[in-house]
Design a protein around this motif. Structure first.
Motif: not given
Length: 67
Positions: A33-34, A58-67
């Protein structure tokens, strides 16, 4: 950027113990997915990463980890 701030660190806070195949299936599907961004948390830390399928970086996504 000063040299002191140019270091790269590998941080593994991955918590898919026992189910790496399911993790890879999910990441592979999401990577198709875009503009996918995962917002996750509850590990008492804050960081950003790009989790990838274990056999294909090459198959990756962006992840934001929060507390």
């Amino acid at each position: 950027m000063p040299p002191a701030f140019q270091a790269r660190f590998l941080l593994s806070a991955e918590d898919w113990d026992g189910m790496p195949n399911r993790r890879d299936e999910l990441l592979a599907a999401l990577a198709k997915l875009k503009n996918v961004v995962a917002i996750t948390g509850d590990i008492h830390a804050f960081f950003v990463g790009t989790p990838a399928v274990s056999t294909d970086n090459s198959q990756r996504i962006v992840e934001f980890v929060t507390g």
